[in-house]
Design an enzyme around this catalytic site. Structure first.
Site, PDB file in Angstrom:
ATOM      1  N   SER A  53     -26.573  18.320 -24.914  1.00 38.22           N
ATOM      2  CA  SER A  53     -26.649  18.585 -26.354  1.00 38.22           C
ATOM      3  C   SER A  53     -25.446  17.977 -27.083  1.00 38.22           C
ATOM      4  O   SER A  53     -25.585  17.481 -28.206  1.00 38.22           O
ATOM      5  CB  SER A  53     -26.764  20.087 -26.627  1.00 38.22           C
ATOM      6  OG  SER A  53     -25.576  20.772 -26.322  1.00 38.22           O
TER       7      SER A  53
ATOM      8  N   LEU B  54     -18.983  17.247 -14.704  1.00 40.35           N
ATOM      9  CA  LEU B  54     -18.206  18.205 -13.915  1.00 40.35           C
ATOM     10  C   LEU B  54     -17.409  17.611 -12.760  1.00 40.35           C
ATOM     11  O   LEU B  54     -16.628  18.313 -12.132  1.00 40.35           O
ATOM     12  CB  LEU B  54     -19.139  19.307 -13.399  1.00 40.35           C
ATOM     13  CG  LEU B  54     -19.914  20.039 -14.506  1.00 40.35           C
ATOM     14  CD1 LEU B  54     -20.800  21.125 -13.917  1.00 40.35           C
ATOM     15  CD2 LEU B  54     -18.983  20.628 -15.548  1.00 40.35           C
TER      16      LEU B  54
ATOM     17  N   ASN C 174     -12.271  14.830 -22.771  1.00 38.97           N
ATOM     18  CA  ASN C 174     -13.202  15.830 -22.246  1.00 38.97           C
ATOM     19  C   ASN C 174     -13.327  16.973 -23.250  1.00 38.97           C
ATOM     20  O   ASN C 174     -12.392  17.246 -24.007  1.00 38.97           O
ATOM     21  CB  ASN C 174     -12.659  16.371 -20.917  1.00 38.97           C
ATOM     22  CG  ASN C 174     -13.557  17.452 -20.325  1.00 38.97           C
ATOM     23  OD1 ASN C 174     -14.776  17.315 -20.268  1.00 38.97           O
ATOM     24  ND2 ASN C 174     -12.951  18.544 -19.873  1.00 38.97           N
TER      25      ASN C 174
ATOM     26  N   HIS D  89     -14.027  21.124 -23.356  1.00 39.79           N
ATOM     27  CA  HIS D  89     -14.045  22.301 -22.487  1.00 39.79           C
ATOM     28  C   HIS D  89     -14.393  23.521 -23.346  1.00 39.79           C
ATOM     29  O   HIS D  89     -13.839  23.686 -24.437  1.00 39.79           O
ATOM     30  CB  HIS D  89     -12.682  22.483 -21.824  1.00 39.79           C
ATOM     31  CG  HIS D  89     -12.683  23.579 -20.807  1.00 39.79           C
ATOM     32  ND1 HIS D  89     -13.217  23.419 -19.550  1.00 39.79           N
ATOM     33  CD2 HIS D  89     -12.248  24.859 -20.880  1.00 39.79           C
ATOM     34  CE1 HIS D  89     -13.118  24.560 -18.885  1.00 39.79           C
ATOM     35  NE2 HIS D  89     -12.527  25.440 -19.669  1.00 39.79           N
TER      36      HIS D  89
ATOM     37  N   GLU E 107     -18.495  23.105 -30.725  1.00 40.94           N
ATOM     38  CA  GLU E 107     -18.480  21.801 -30.045  1.00 40.94           C
ATOM     39  C   GLU E 107     -19.309  20.786 -30.827  1.00 40.94           C
ATOM     40  O   GLU E 107     -18.874  19.658 -31.071  1.00 40.94           O
ATOM     41  CB  GLU E 107     -19.010  21.947 -28.618  1.00 40.94           C
ATOM     42  CG  GLU E 107     -18.130  22.821 -27.750  1.00 40.94           C
ATOM     43  CD  GLU E 107     -18.536  22.839 -26.281  1.00 40.94           C
ATOM     44  OE1 GLU E 107     -17.677  23.137 -25.458  1.00 40.94           O
ATOM     45  OE2 GLU E 107     -19.707  22.549 -25.960  1.00 40.94           O
TER      46      GLU E 107
END
Ligand code: GAR
EC number: 2.1.2.2
Length: 191
Positions: free
Chosen positions: A13, A85, A102, A104, A174
Site C-alpha cells: 500500500s 523485511l 526505510n 518503520h 505512512e
C-alpha cells in the site's frame, strides 16, 4: 530525472501511494519494483502501472552482483524500502550512500530491530500501553532500523485501541508522509 527503485514484500500500500504520487512528476519517477516474493501483490500493482519488476532469491540478493547490475541498468539513483523485511547487504549500502530509506511503523528507536515488523510492532506497543505511536522514515545502514532518522510523525493512542486499530492509525500517517518526504529529500540532496 531521478529514478527510484522500491523494495517491497507485502501488500504494497505504501508502494502504491509512492507510485501514484510520482506518476505525473517530471523530475522523479519510480522505475523498478523489487520483491523477494514472486507472488507479492505489490508486483502485480507495479506492472499495472507499467513499472518493471524484479524478484530475487535470498542467495541472489546477498551473494551476487545481479541486483547491482539491474539497478544500474535501470539507472536507479535512490532506493525506498516499503515493507521490505530483509536486511540490506553492505555492498548495497556502500553503493548507495544516504540514498536508501526505510519506513518503520513505530517511533524509533523504540520498537525497532530484527523481528520487529508489521503486526509485531503494534502488538508490542499495545502490550506496553503506550500513549502514542507513529512512523519513522530513516536512512538504511547495515543494522535493522538504526540509520539516521529523517522524519517522524506520531498519533495518539486510546486505551481501547488494539493492534489492528493502531496499525490503521500508523498506516494513515505512512500514506500521508512517505512520498512527500522522499521527494523533499531527493530534491534537497540535489542542491
Ligand atoms: C508498513 O507499515 C511498514 O512500515 C512496515 O510494513 C508495512 C508495509 O505495508 N515495515 C516494517 O515493519 C519494516 N520493519 P504495505 O505493504 O501496505 O506498504
Amino acid at each position: 530525472m531521478h529514478r527510484i527503485a522500491i523494495f517491497a514484500s507485502g501488500t504494497g500500500s505504501n508502494a502504491r501511494k509512492i507510485i501514484e504520487y510520482f506518476k505525473n512528476k517530471t523530475d522523479i519517477t519510480v522505475s523498478l519494483v523489487l520483491s523477494n516474493k514472486a507472488n507479492a501483490p505489490v508486483l502485480d500493482m507495479a506492472r499495472d502501472h507499467g513499472i518493471d519488476t524484479l524478484t530475487l532469491t535470498r542467495k541472489e540478493f546477498y551473494e551476487t552482483e545481479h541486483l547491482l547490475a539491474q539497478l544500474h541498468q535501470h539507472a536507479i539513483d535512490f532506493i525506498v524500502l516499503a515493507g521490505f523485511l530483509w536486511l540490506v547487504p553492505s555492498y548495497l549500502v556502500r553503493a548507495y550512500p544516504q540514498k536508501i530509506v526505510n519506513i518503520h511503523p513505530a517511533l524509533l528507536p523504540k520498537y525497532g530491530g530484527k523481528g520487529m515488523y508489521g503486526h509485531w510492532v503494534h502488538e508490542a506497543v499495545k502490550a506496553a500501553a503506550e500513549p502514542e505511536s507513529g512512523m519513522t522514515i530513516h536512512f538504511v545502514n547495515e543494522a535493522y532500523d538504526e540509520g539516521a532518522i529523517i522524519f517522524q510523525s506520531s498519533c495518539r493512542l486510546d486505551p481501547e485501541d488494539d493492534p489492528e486499530t493502531i496499525a490503521k492509525k500508523v498506516l494513515r500517517l505512512e500514506h500521508e508522509h512517505f512520498a512527500p518526504v522522499i521527494e523533499q529529500l531527493i530534491l534537497k540532496q540535489e542542491r
